[in-house]
Design a protein around this motif. Structure first.
Motif, short mmCIF file in Angstrom:
data_model
loop_
_atom_site.label_atom_id
_atom_site.label_comp_id
_atom_site.label_asym_id
_atom_site.label_seq_id
_atom_site.Cartn_x
_atom_site.Cartn_y
_atom_site.Cartn_z
N ARG A 87 16.38 -12.94 -99.27
CA ARG A 87 16.39 -14.13 -100.11
C ARG A 87 14.95 -14.48 -100.47
O ARG A 87 14.04 -14.28 -99.70
CB ARG A 87 17.04 -15.29 -99.36
N VAL A 118 12.72 -17.74 -102.40
CA VAL A 118 12.74 -19.11 -102.92
C VAL A 118 11.34 -19.45 -103.43
O VAL A 118 10.36 -19.26 -102.71
CB VAL A 118 13.13 -20.12 -101.81
N HIS A 144 11.63 -28.08 -102.96
CA HIS A 144 12.35 -29.19 -103.58
C HIS A 144 13.15 -29.90 -102.51
O HIS A 144 13.98 -29.28 -101.83
CB HIS A 144 13.26 -28.67 -104.70
N ASP A 145 12.91 -31.20 -102.33
CA ASP A 145 13.58 -31.98 -101.30
C ASP A 145 15.10 -31.85 -101.34
O ASP A 145 15.75 -31.78 -100.30
CB ASP A 145 13.21 -33.47 -101.41
N GLU A 146 15.66 -31.79 -102.53
CA GLU A 146 17.12 -31.73 -102.64
C GLU A 146 17.70 -30.42 -102.09
O GLU A 146 18.90 -30.33 -101.84
CB GLU A 146 17.58 -31.95 -104.08
N ASN A 147 16.86 -29.43 -101.84
CA ASN A 147 17.34 -28.15 -101.30
C ASN A 147 17.08 -28.00 -99.80
O ASN A 147 17.36 -26.94 -99.23
CB ASN A 147 16.67 -26.98 -102.03
N ASP A 203 18.58 -29.08 -97.07
CA ASP A 203 19.74 -28.72 -96.25
C ASP A 203 20.07 -27.24 -96.41
O ASP A 203 20.40 -26.55 -95.45
CB ASP A 203 20.96 -29.57 -96.60
N ASP A 204 19.97 -26.74 -97.63
CA ASP A 204 20.23 -25.33 -97.91
C ASP A 204 19.20 -24.44 -97.21
O ASP A 204 19.55 -23.45 -96.58
CB ASP A 204 20.24 -25.08 -99.41
N TYR A 205 17.91 -24.82 -97.30
CA TYR A 205 16.86 -24.05 -96.64
C TYR A 205 17.11 -24.01 -95.13
O TYR A 205 17.06 -22.96 -94.50
CB TYR A 205 15.48 -24.66 -96.86
N TYR A 258 20.09 -21.82 -94.13
CA TYR A 258 19.80 -20.39 -94.27
C TYR A 258 18.90 -19.92 -93.12
O TYR A 258 19.16 -18.89 -92.50
CB TYR A 258 19.16 -20.09 -95.61
#
Length: 77
Positions: free
Chosen positions: A55, A57, A61-64, A66-68, A71
């Motif tokens: 992956r 990136v 970005h703060d909105e991501n 939870d995704d970071y 993963y």
């Protein structure tokens, strides 16, 4: 992301990430942009034990967050 290597190193000592961290100073940014083909920093690259890309990136970005985190947690298990 900090532009000051001393702040970055202090943060590493405090946070102790489980994976290698690298800092590219201004001298090498253009070279790294060409070599790794990125537009935003930080550039986060996850590879397997053989160096294969899992992956990639660009930018933070703060909105991501939870995704970071999900993963990273899944990869480190």
């Amino acid at each position: 992301m900090t532009k000051d290597i001393f702040d970055w190193k202090a943060s590493l000592r405090y946070n102790r990430p489980a994976w290698p961290q690298y800092f590219v100073d201004k001298t090498y940014v253009d070279f790294m942009r060409v070599k790794y083909n990125f537009r935003e920093m930080p550039l986060i690259v996850f590879t397997d034990e053989h160096g294969r890309l899992l992956r990639r990136v660009e930018g933070f970005h703060d909105e991501n967050m939870d995704d970071y985190a999900a993963y990273i947690d899944a990869v480190l298990r």
